[in-house]
Design a protein around this motif. Structure first.
Motif, PDB file in Angstrom:
ATOM      1  N   ALA A 173       1.035  -1.157  -0.005  1.00 54.64           N
ATOM      2  CA  ALA A 173       0.161  -0.055   0.007  1.00 54.64           C
ATOM      3  C   ALA A 173       0.803   1.211   0.074  1.00 54.64           C
ATOM      4  O   ALA A 173       1.436   1.510   1.011  1.00 54.64           O
ATOM      5  CB  ALA A 173      -0.901   0.057   1.143  1.00 54.64           C
ATOM      6  N   LEU A 174       1.064   1.864  -0.942  1.00 54.22           N
ATOM      7  CA  LEU A 174       1.964   3.208  -1.306  1.00 54.22           C
ATOM      8  C   LEU A 174       0.912   4.279  -1.140  1.00 54.22           C
ATOM      9  O   LEU A 174      -0.158   4.105  -1.775  1.00 54.22           O
ATOM     10  CB  LEU A 174       2.517   3.118  -2.521  1.00 54.22           C
ATOM     11  CG  LEU A 174       3.638   1.682  -2.884  1.00 54.22           C
ATOM     12  CD1 LEU A 174       4.196   1.935  -4.278  1.00 54.22           C
ATOM     13  CD2 LEU A 174       4.520   1.757  -1.660  1.00 54.22           C
ATOM     14  N   LYS A 175       1.438   5.288  -0.716  1.00 58.06           N
ATOM     15  CA  LYS A 175       0.586   6.673  -0.624  1.00 58.06           C
ATOM     16  C   LYS A 175       0.227   7.112  -1.853  1.00 58.06           C
ATOM     17  O   LYS A 175       0.819   6.930  -3.032  1.00 58.06           O
ATOM     18  CB  LYS A 175       1.714   7.696  -0.141  1.00 58.06           C
ATOM     19  CG  LYS A 175       1.282   8.321   1.144  1.00 58.06           C
ATOM     20  CD  LYS A 175       1.967   9.467   1.466  1.00 58.06           C
ATOM     21  CE  LYS A 175       2.130   9.564   3.009  1.00 58.06           C
ATOM     22  NZ  LYS A 175       2.971  10.886   3.254  1.00 58.06           N
ATOM     23  N   ASN A 176      -1.120   7.350  -2.108  1.00 55.16           N
ATOM     24  CA  ASN A 176      -2.018   7.980  -3.354  1.00 55.16           C
ATOM     25  C   ASN A 176      -1.770   7.015  -4.334  1.00 55.16           C
ATOM     26  O   ASN A 176      -1.740   7.409  -5.536  1.00 55.16           O
ATOM     27  CB  ASN A 176      -1.147   9.223  -3.537  1.00 55.16           C
ATOM     28  CG  ASN A 176      -1.189  10.304  -2.387  1.00 55.16           C
ATOM     29  OD1 ASN A 176      -2.232  10.348  -1.592  1.00 55.16           O
ATOM     30  ND2 ASN A 176      -0.346  11.028  -2.212  1.00 55.16           N
ATOM     31  N   GLN A 177      -1.530   5.689  -4.283  1.00 54.18           N
ATOM     32  CA  GLN A 177      -1.679   4.760  -5.142  1.00 54.18           C
ATOM     33  C   GLN A 177      -2.433   3.593  -4.843  1.00 54.18           C
ATOM     34  O   GLN A 177      -2.889   3.269  -4.034  1.00 54.18           O
ATOM     35  CB  GLN A 177      -0.143   4.117  -5.380  1.00 54.18           C
ATOM     36  CG  GLN A 177       0.714   5.207  -5.928  1.00 54.18           C
ATOM     37  CD  GLN A 177       2.009   4.599  -6.456  1.00 54.18           C
ATOM     38  OE1 GLN A 177       2.376   3.424  -7.127  1.00 54.18           O
ATOM     39  NE2 GLN A 177       2.941   5.224  -6.042  1.00 54.18           N
ATOM     40  N   THR A 178      -3.146   3.044  -5.883  1.00 55.63           N
ATOM     41  CA  THR A 178      -3.852   1.824  -5.870  1.00 55.63           C
ATOM     42  C   THR A 178      -2.955   0.782  -5.152  1.00 55.63           C
ATOM     43  O   THR A 178      -1.814   0.479  -5.720  1.00 55.63           O
ATOM     44  CB  THR A 178      -4.475   1.278  -7.092  1.00 55.63           C
ATOM     45  OG1 THR A 178      -4.994   2.211  -7.879  1.00 55.63           O
ATOM     46  CG2 THR A 178      -5.354   0.046  -7.251  1.00 55.63           C
ATOM     47  N   PRO A 179      -3.385  -0.142  -4.322  1.00 57.90           N
ATOM     48  CA  PRO A 179      -2.391  -1.146  -3.606  1.00 57.90           C
ATOM     49  C   PRO A 179      -2.092  -2.103  -4.699  1.00 57.90           C
ATOM     50  O   PRO A 179      -2.779  -2.498  -5.644  1.00 57.90           O
ATOM     51  CB  PRO A 179      -3.348  -1.854  -2.651  1.00 57.90           C
ATOM     52  CG  PRO A 179      -4.589  -0.783  -2.205  1.00 57.90           C
ATOM     53  CD  PRO A 179      -4.756  -0.065  -3.625  1.00 57.90           C
ATOM     54  N   PHE A 180      -0.774  -2.951  -4.379  1.00 56.62           N
ATOM     55  CA  PHE A 180      -0.161  -3.959  -5.359  1.00 56.62           C
ATOM     56  C   PHE A 180      -0.500  -4.990  -4.707  1.00 56.62           C
ATOM     57  O   PHE A 180      -0.267  -5.138  -3.322  1.00 56.62           O
ATOM     58  CB  PHE A 180       1.022  -3.501  -5.634  1.00 56.62           C
ATOM     59  CG  PHE A 180       1.522  -2.461  -6.262  1.00 56.62           C
ATOM     60  CD1 PHE A 180       1.697  -2.309  -7.621  1.00 56.62           C
ATOM     61  CD2 PHE A 180       1.515  -0.832  -5.591  1.00 56.62           C
ATOM     62  CE1 PHE A 180       1.964  -1.044  -8.484  1.00 56.62           C
ATOM     63  CE2 PHE A 180       1.775   0.088  -6.406  1.00 56.62           C
ATOM     64  CZ  PHE A 180       2.097  -0.014  -7.762  1.00 56.62           C
ATOM     65  N   THR A 181      -0.679  -6.100  -5.443  1.00 59.38           N
ATOM     66  CA  THR A 181      -0.676  -7.606  -4.857  1.00 59.38           C
ATOM     67  C   THR A 181       0.974  -8.177  -5.438  1.00 59.38           C
ATOM     68  O   THR A 181       1.219  -7.725  -6.480  1.00 59.38           O
ATOM     69  CB  THR A 181      -1.718  -8.404  -5.279  1.00 59.38           C
ATOM     70  OG1 THR A 181      -1.842  -8.393  -6.902  1.00 59.38           O
ATOM     71  CG2 THR A 181      -3.002  -7.807  -4.616  1.00 59.38           C
TER      72      THR A 181
END
Length: 164
Positions: free
Chosen positions: A83-91
């Protein structure tokens, strides 16, 4: 944009060198006895701080101790969420049973496919310019590798002790 990235790592070393078009563009260096790491990409510094055994997560910090995001590990599933700031979460998850290939995706505009073989590897996909996601993908791979080695060592010790 589609492009290829390569990386190298020593066999018993936890330091990664990341290359783009044959030129070094980054490093990821782990501390010896814990899962803290320091990364450099395009003159930007990233610090990965693992919280510990009771809270299996890592916080990512930038310069000036600014929190950039977190990585939450799902150990039994061998996957993670970034979960990066201001980004869609990555799997993040392995894509083969040999644990030599894994994917990182936000299921929107970024998809990275990592492949490893004996101390080196490649990264292909879309939006490889997202340097923090790219370096986080290598961090997670090393994190799981260390957990796997610790588990194998534990089992070997238990077998040896039981045999005495």
């Amino acid at each position: 944009m589609d492009k290829g990235i390569t990386w190298t790592k020593g066999v018993f070393d936890s330091s990664y060198q990341i290359f783009s078009d044959g030129q070094i563009c980054g490093n990821l260096i782990f501390e010896t006895w814990n899962n803290h790491a320091f990364g450099i990409m395009s003159q930007k510094n990233y610090h990965f701080r693992c919280k510990g055994f009771s809270d299996i997560s890592t916080t990512i910090y930038g310069d000036n101790n600014e929190e950039l995001g977190t990585i939450t590990f799902h150990l039994w599933q061998f996957r993670a969420i970034i979960a990066l700031k201001n980004q869609t979460p990555f799997t993040w998850n392995y894509s083969n049973s040999w644990l030599s290939s894994w994917n990182l995706s936000n299921h929107h505009d970024t998809h990275m496919h990592f492949r490893a073989s004996s101390g080196s590897g490649t990264v292909t996909g879309t939006n490889l310019d997202n340097e923090l996601a790219l370096i986080a993908g290598l961090y997670i791979k090393e994190f799981f590798s260390r957990i796997l080695v610790a588990f194998i060592a534990f089992v070997a010790i238990m077998v040896a002790v039981r045999g005495i």
